[in-house]
Design a protein around this motif. Structure first.
Motif, PDB file in Angstrom:
ATOM      1  N   LYS A  77       6.942   9.216 -10.217  1.00  0.00           N
ATOM      2  CA  LYS A  77       7.617   8.477 -10.441  1.00  0.00           C
ATOM      3  C   LYS A  77       7.695   6.805  -9.706  1.00  0.00           C
ATOM      4  O   LYS A  77       7.251   7.651  -8.553  1.00  0.00           O
ATOM      5  CB  LYS A  77       9.246   8.910 -10.867  1.00  0.00           C
ATOM      6  CG  LYS A  77      11.021   8.257 -12.060  1.00  0.00           C
ATOM      7  CD  LYS A  77      11.560   8.976 -11.859  1.00  0.00           C
ATOM      8  CE  LYS A  77      12.548   9.019 -13.547  1.00  0.00           C
ATOM      9  NZ  LYS A  77      10.961   8.615 -14.389  1.00  0.00           N
ATOM     10  N   GLY A  78       7.563   6.434 -10.192  1.00  0.00           N
ATOM     11  CA  GLY A  78       7.196   5.228  -9.451  1.00  0.00           C
ATOM     12  C   GLY A  78       5.989   4.449  -9.116  1.00  0.00           C
ATOM     13  O   GLY A  78       5.544   3.634  -8.589  1.00  0.00           O
ATOM     14  N   ILE A  79       5.161   5.772  -9.452  1.00  0.00           N
ATOM     15  CA  ILE A  79       4.172   5.588  -8.500  1.00  0.00           C
ATOM     16  C   ILE A  79       2.491   5.428  -9.934  1.00  0.00           C
ATOM     17  O   ILE A  79       1.609   4.525  -9.304  1.00  0.00           O
ATOM     18  CB  ILE A  79       3.705   7.014  -7.353  1.00  0.00           C
ATOM     19  CG1 ILE A  79       4.393   6.807  -6.336  1.00  0.00           C
ATOM     20  CG2 ILE A  79       1.892   6.597  -7.249  1.00  0.00           C
ATOM     21  CD1 ILE A  79       3.852   8.165  -5.863  1.00  0.00           C
ATOM     22  N   ILE A  80       2.935   6.514 -10.979  1.00  0.00           N
ATOM     23  CA  ILE A  80       2.367   6.077 -11.729  1.00  0.00           C
ATOM     24  C   ILE A  80       3.322   5.636 -13.049  1.00  0.00           C
ATOM     25  O   ILE A  80       4.218   5.750 -13.007  1.00  0.00           O
ATOM     26  CB  ILE A  80       1.622   7.414 -12.331  1.00  0.00           C
ATOM     27  CG1 ILE A  80       0.522   8.102 -11.424  1.00  0.00           C
ATOM     28  CG2 ILE A  80       1.014   7.210 -13.652  1.00  0.00           C
ATOM     29  CD1 ILE A  80      -0.057   9.431 -12.193  1.00  0.00           C
ATOM     30  N   GLU A  81       2.780   3.936 -13.520  1.00  0.00           N
ATOM     31  CA  GLU A  81       2.827   3.284 -14.490  1.00  0.00           C
ATOM     32  C   GLU A  81       2.202   3.680 -15.079  1.00  0.00           C
ATOM     33  O   GLU A  81       0.599   3.417 -15.635  1.00  0.00           O
ATOM     34  CB  GLU A  81       3.055   1.939 -13.954  1.00  0.00           C
ATOM     35  CG  GLU A  81       3.779   1.274 -15.353  1.00  0.00           C
ATOM     36  CD  GLU A  81       3.606  -0.688 -14.762  1.00  0.00           C
ATOM     37  OE1 GLU A  81       3.721  -1.220 -16.393  1.00  0.00           O
ATOM     38  OE2 GLU A  81       3.103  -0.756 -13.875  1.00  0.00           O
ATOM     39  N   TYR A  82       2.410   4.133 -16.859  1.00  0.00           N
ATOM     40  CA  TYR A  82       1.550   4.512 -17.934  1.00  0.00           C
ATOM     41  C   TYR A  82       2.076   3.596 -18.655  1.00  0.00           C
ATOM     42  O   TYR A  82       2.998   3.310 -19.379  1.00  0.00           O
ATOM     43  CB  TYR A  82       2.208   5.502 -18.729  1.00  0.00           C
ATOM     44  CG  TYR A  82       0.664   5.962 -19.794  1.00  0.00           C
ATOM     45  CD1 TYR A  82       1.695   6.301 -20.726  1.00  0.00           C
ATOM     46  CD2 TYR A  82      -0.093   6.363 -19.512  1.00  0.00           C
ATOM     47  CE1 TYR A  82       0.675   6.446 -22.569  1.00  0.00           C
ATOM     48  CE2 TYR A  82      -0.791   6.476 -20.926  1.00  0.00           C
ATOM     49  CZ  TYR A  82      -0.434   6.707 -21.649  1.00  0.00           C
ATOM     50  OH  TYR A  82      -1.460   7.002 -23.287  1.00  0.00           O
ATOM     51  N   LYS A  83       1.103   2.631 -19.475  1.00  0.00           N
ATOM     52  CA  LYS A  83       0.576   1.820 -20.858  1.00  0.00           C
ATOM     53  C   LYS A  83      -0.025   1.737 -21.917  1.00  0.00           C
ATOM     54  O   LYS A  83      -0.862   1.476 -21.611  1.00  0.00           O
ATOM     55  CB  LYS A  83       0.633   0.423 -20.351  1.00  0.00           C
ATOM     56  CG  LYS A  83       1.457  -0.310 -19.349  1.00  0.00           C
ATOM     57  CD  LYS A  83       0.716  -1.932 -19.786  1.00  0.00           C
ATOM     58  CE  LYS A  83       2.607  -2.111 -18.454  1.00  0.00           C
ATOM     59  NZ  LYS A  83       1.930  -3.804 -18.794  1.00  0.00           N
ATOM     60  N   PRO A  84       0.491   3.097 -22.974  1.00  0.00           N
ATOM     61  CA  PRO A  84      -0.172   2.820 -24.128  1.00  0.00           C
ATOM     62  C   PRO A  84      -0.628   1.428 -24.979  1.00  0.00           C
ATOM     63  O   PRO A  84      -0.154   0.368 -24.338  1.00  0.00           O
ATOM     64  CB  PRO A  84       0.542   3.625 -24.787  1.00  0.00           C
ATOM     65  CG  PRO A  84       1.823   3.631 -24.596  1.00  0.00           C
ATOM     66  CD  PRO A  84       1.827   2.928 -22.911  1.00  0.00           C
ATOM     67  N   SER A  85      -1.605   2.536 -25.645  1.00  0.00           N
ATOM     68  CA  SER A  85      -1.970   0.815 -26.610  1.00  0.00           C
ATOM     69  C   SER A  85      -2.179  -0.400 -26.433  1.00  0.00           C
ATOM     70  O   SER A  85      -2.106  -1.481 -26.166  1.00  0.00           O
ATOM     71  CB  SER A  85      -1.040   0.589 -27.357  1.00  0.00           C
ATOM     72  OG  SER A  85      -0.145   1.356 -28.321  1.00  0.00           O
ATOM     73  N   SER A  86      -2.714  -0.178 -24.785  1.00  0.00           N
ATOM     74  CA  SER A  86      -3.587  -1.317 -24.330  1.00  0.00           C
ATOM     75  C   SER A  86      -5.213  -1.164 -24.090  1.00  0.00           C
ATOM     76  O   SER A  86      -5.392  -1.205 -22.971  1.00  0.00           O
ATOM     77  CB  SER A  86      -3.025  -1.360 -22.430  1.00  0.00           C
ATOM     78  OG  SER A  86      -1.692  -0.993 -22.527  1.00  0.00           O
ATOM     79  N   ALA A  87      -5.914  -1.471 -25.245  1.00  0.00           N
ATOM     80  CA  ALA A  87      -7.421  -1.619 -24.898  1.00  0.00           C
ATOM     81  C   ALA A  87      -7.832  -2.778 -24.033  1.00  0.00           C
ATOM     82  O   ALA A  87      -6.984  -3.943 -24.219  1.00  0.00           O
ATOM     83  CB  ALA A  87      -8.006  -1.794 -26.092  1.00  0.00           C
ATOM     84  N   VAL A  88      -8.133  -2.634 -23.559  1.00  0.00           N
ATOM     85  CA  VAL A  88      -9.343  -3.961 -22.709  1.00  0.00           C
ATOM     86  C   VAL A  88     -10.157  -4.423 -23.041  1.00  0.00           C
ATOM     87  O   VAL A  88     -10.746  -4.176 -24.059  1.00  0.00           O
ATOM     88  CB  VAL A  88     -10.018  -3.055 -21.335  1.00  0.00           C
ATOM     89  CG1 VAL A  88     -10.849  -4.718 -20.598  1.00  0.00           C
ATOM     90  CG2 VAL A  88      -8.714  -2.322 -19.907  1.00  0.00           C
ATOM     91  N   THR A  89      -9.963  -6.204 -23.460  1.00  0.00           N
ATOM     92  CA  THR A  89     -10.219  -7.032 -24.420  1.00  0.00           C
ATOM     93  C   THR A  89     -10.829  -7.619 -23.353  1.00  0.00           C
ATOM     94  O   THR A  89     -12.084  -8.720 -23.653  1.00  0.00           O
ATOM     95  CB  THR A  89      -9.897  -7.638 -24.796  1.00  0.00           C
ATOM     96  OG1 THR A  89      -8.718  -8.655 -24.301  1.00  0.00           O
ATOM     97  CG2 THR A  89      -8.829  -7.061 -26.216  1.00  0.00           C
ATOM     98  N   GLY A  90     -11.418  -8.358 -21.749  1.00  0.00           N
ATOM     99  CA  GLY A  90     -12.462  -8.446 -21.120  1.00  0.00           C
ATOM    100  C   GLY A  90     -11.286  -8.823 -19.689  1.00  0.00           C
ATOM    101  O   GLY A  90     -10.501  -7.906 -19.470  1.00  0.00           O
ATOM    102  N   VAL A  91     -12.469  -8.474 -18.302  1.00  0.00           N
ATOM    103  CA  VAL A  91     -12.532  -8.294 -17.484  1.00  0.00           C
ATOM    104  C   VAL A  91     -13.149  -9.429 -16.682  1.00  0.00           C
ATOM    105  O   VAL A  91     -15.006  -9.987 -16.796  1.00  0.00           O
ATOM    106  CB  VAL A  91     -12.941  -7.317 -16.785  1.00  0.00           C
ATOM    107  CG1 VAL A  91     -12.599  -6.184 -15.252  1.00  0.00           C
ATOM    108  CG2 VAL A  91     -12.665  -5.729 -17.731  1.00  0.00           C
ATOM    109  N   ASP A  92     -12.599  -9.812 -15.598  1.00  0.00           N
ATOM    110  CA  ASP A  92     -12.950 -11.065 -14.743  1.00  0.00           C
ATOM    111  C   ASP A  92     -12.873 -11.023 -12.853  1.00  0.00           C
ATOM    112  O   ASP A  92     -12.422 -10.614 -12.649  1.00  0.00           O
ATOM    113  CB  ASP A  92     -11.968 -12.706 -14.492  1.00  0.00           C
ATOM    114  CG  ASP A  92     -12.434 -13.252 -13.723  1.00  0.00           C
ATOM    115  OD1 ASP A  92     -12.221 -14.397 -13.785  1.00  0.00           O
ATOM    116  OD2 ASP A  92     -13.387 -12.791 -12.910  1.00  0.00           O
ATOM    117  N   VAL A  93     -14.389 -10.131 -13.108  1.00  0.00           N
ATOM    118  CA  VAL A  93     -14.421  -9.378 -11.656  1.00  0.00           C
ATOM    119  C   VAL A  93     -14.148 -10.255 -10.613  1.00  0.00           C
ATOM    120  O   VAL A  93     -13.552  -9.829  -9.355  1.00  0.00           O
ATOM    121  CB  VAL A  93     -15.685  -9.086 -11.820  1.00  0.00           C
ATOM    122  CG1 VAL A  93     -15.841  -8.315 -10.117  1.00  0.00           C
ATOM    123  CG2 VAL A  93     -15.832  -8.351 -12.623  1.00  0.00           C
TER     124      VAL A  93
END
Ligand SMILES: Cc1cc2nc3c(=O)[nH]c(=O)nc-3n(C[C@H](O)[C@H](O)[C@H](O)COP(=O)(O)OP(=O)(O)OC[C@H]3O[C@@H](n4cnc5c(N)ncnc54)[C@H](O)[C@@H]3O)c2cc1C
Length: 452
Positions: free
Chosen positions: A268-284
């Motif tokens: 609790k408070g360490i893992i945050e779970y976000k469903p329906s969160s498909a990645v659409t782009g990454v800025d490395v």
């Protein structure tokens, strides 16, 4: 929490895999575009590989992963007349499975890598050939490799998977290379595991992102197990940080109740779970990623992109052009390319909606060995379901795990795999007995692949 068959999770599990796996293959025989035995990615080098003359029908296997190692051993057992050659580009084995536990210090590197291709071959009467496969001429039945050409009577191609970065909005080849080098997904090669472990050991706080792709990706519980293992390190070292799980799926795809309880009770408070969160782009450079609804700034990450059949399948002309995940064009029951009874594909490059896991590849491998032995004698061997037995470590101290034991059934027409078998069971109450079983299962896999 039920330890028995849980219909809701079962449906969720099978939905995702069926959707990804069976796109375009209503009849089980995929890719009629892959014509007869004539077509060829004819790049024979003209240099013969330095191999002993075949003493019987030559069975060549591409890929020394779970599928290839199993088929090499068991095909020789099923039909000792086979002269078996295993072609593998790596000269050092290290398993993908169990690697998450290395990040939490539950096992050492020897546990994953102290296994020799040479011993596996010597112990099981076949030849290990360290080379990279580069081409295939099915007309002359010649496999081209970086170390010369190899003639075959039967060929199994088991090269695993590749990442499909296009599906997470990273389309430029240079950007893909930079992303894989900087924030690897950790679901293909051992060098990714070394990088991710260093990241976990050096993590001083902030946000560590673990993404979960859509489709029938490799090792459905793998990303969630990894989140638990990284969180266990954050918890043990009292680091002011969190693991943000960005899941492209509407909920956890397998053993959902077990993972949700671990996330809520242990982290609790360490893992945050976000469903329906498909990645659409990454800025490395900026350590930023986009989802359909959000922009996320992170400190470090393991960005697991969508998966596809290994690019080698496409390169060798064995890909089903209609496959959503660019997987092989094989008959799901006979495992060979349509119109070419001598070329087979197995392991995670397969189009079947099976869970892409080591236990699946291992039990499937024993079936494919029987098909090969029968085929070499002009006979057939009827389809048998593989078994997906999979443990996921959710707690590091004490070691506690959850598990699933799944089988498969054919569709009504009996022409392709239709889904999970009714005897599929989920064991979602974490306990130390399953924690121990997780390591024992892996030791059993290594023994089965490397020892006689
Ligand atoms: C982090 C993680 C955790 C996992 N946990 C579990 C688990 O708990 N339980 C479970 O059952 N499964 C688990 N898995 C899944 C499992 O490891 C895979 O599903 C399984 O290894 C697939 O086997 P494969 O033979 O199809 O592919 P691979 O094991 O990837 O083998 C493919 C081989 O082909 C070789 N190859 C590729 N191209 C060429 C070429 N051109 N020339 C020569 N060789 C080539 C590669 O080097 C590789 O050795 C996990 C995977 C990961 C990544």
């Amino acid at each position: 929490m039920s330890e028995q068959f849980d219909r809701r999770n079962f449906l969720k599990m099978s939905g995702a895999m069926l959707a990804a796996g069976t796109a375009g293959c209503a009849t089980g025989i995929t890719g009629s575009a892959v014509a007869g035995s004539g077509s060829s990615a004819a790049v024979a080098t003209g240099m013969k590989a330095a191999l002993p003359a075949a003493k019987g029908p030559r069975l060549v296997i591409v890929g020394g992963g779970t599928a290839g190692l199993t088929i090499a051993k068991y095909a020789k057992k099923e039909y000792p007349k086979f002269d078996v050659v295993l072609v593998e580009k790596r000269d050092m084995y290290s398993s993908c499975f169990s690697s998450n536990m290395w990040y939490a210090g539950l096992i050492d590197l020897e546990f994953l890598a102290d296994h020799s291709f040479l011993d596996a071959a010597r112990n099981n009467g076949y030849t290990y050939f360290n080379a990279t496969v580069t081409g295939l001429d099915r007309t002359s039945r010649t496999l081209a490799t970086s170390e010369g050409d190899i003639g075959y009577d039967f060929l199994v191609v088991a090269p695993g998977i590749s990442y499909d970065y296009d599906k997470i909005g990273v389309k430029d080849a240079g950007a893909q290379a930079m992303l894989r080098q900087t924030f690897p997904g950790g679901f293909i090669s051992p060098t990714e595991h070394v990088t991710i472990r260093r990241k976990v050991q050096e993590f001083e706080g902030g946000v560590f992102v673990q993404t979960v792709p859509s489709g029938n990706y490799r090792c459905l519980p793998g990303p969630y197990e990894r989140a638990c293992m990284i969180a266990s390190v954050i918890k043990k070292n009292k680091i002011n940080g969190k693991v943000l799980v960005l899941d492209a799926n509407p909920d956890i795809t397998i053993k959902a109740a077990g993972f949700h309880s671990a996330f809520n009770d242990l982290y609790k408070g360490i893992i945050e779970y976000k469903p329906s969160s498909a990645v659409t782009g990454v800025d490395v450079e900026k350590k930023m990623l986009k989802t359909e609804f959000d922009s996320v700034k992170f400190d470090d990450a393991a960005i697991y992109a969508n998966v596809r059949g290994s690019t080698l399948i496409e390169q060798l002309g064995l890909m089903d052009p209609k496959s959503g995940q660019k997987e092989a064009a094989i008959d799901q029951l006979r495992y060979s390319i349509k119109g070419d009874d001598r070329v087979f594909v197995a392991g995670d490059a397969r189009p079947h909606p099976y869970s892409k896991s080591a236990n699946t590849a291992n039990t499937e491998g024993k079936f494919v060995a029987k098909v090969l032995a029968a085929r070499a004698q002009g006979k057939e061997f009827a389809w048998v379901s593989p078994r997906t037995i999979c443990y996921s470590m959710v707690n590091a101290d004490p070691m506690e795990a959850i598990s699933v034991d799944a089988g498969y059934v054919l569709n009504k027409e009996g022409t392709a795999v239709g889904g999970f078998s009714p005897d599929t069971k989920l064991f979602e109450n974490r306990d130390s007995a399953k924690g121990k079983a997780t390591l024992e299962w892996a030791r059993g896999m290594y023994r089965d692949m490397f020892e006689a």
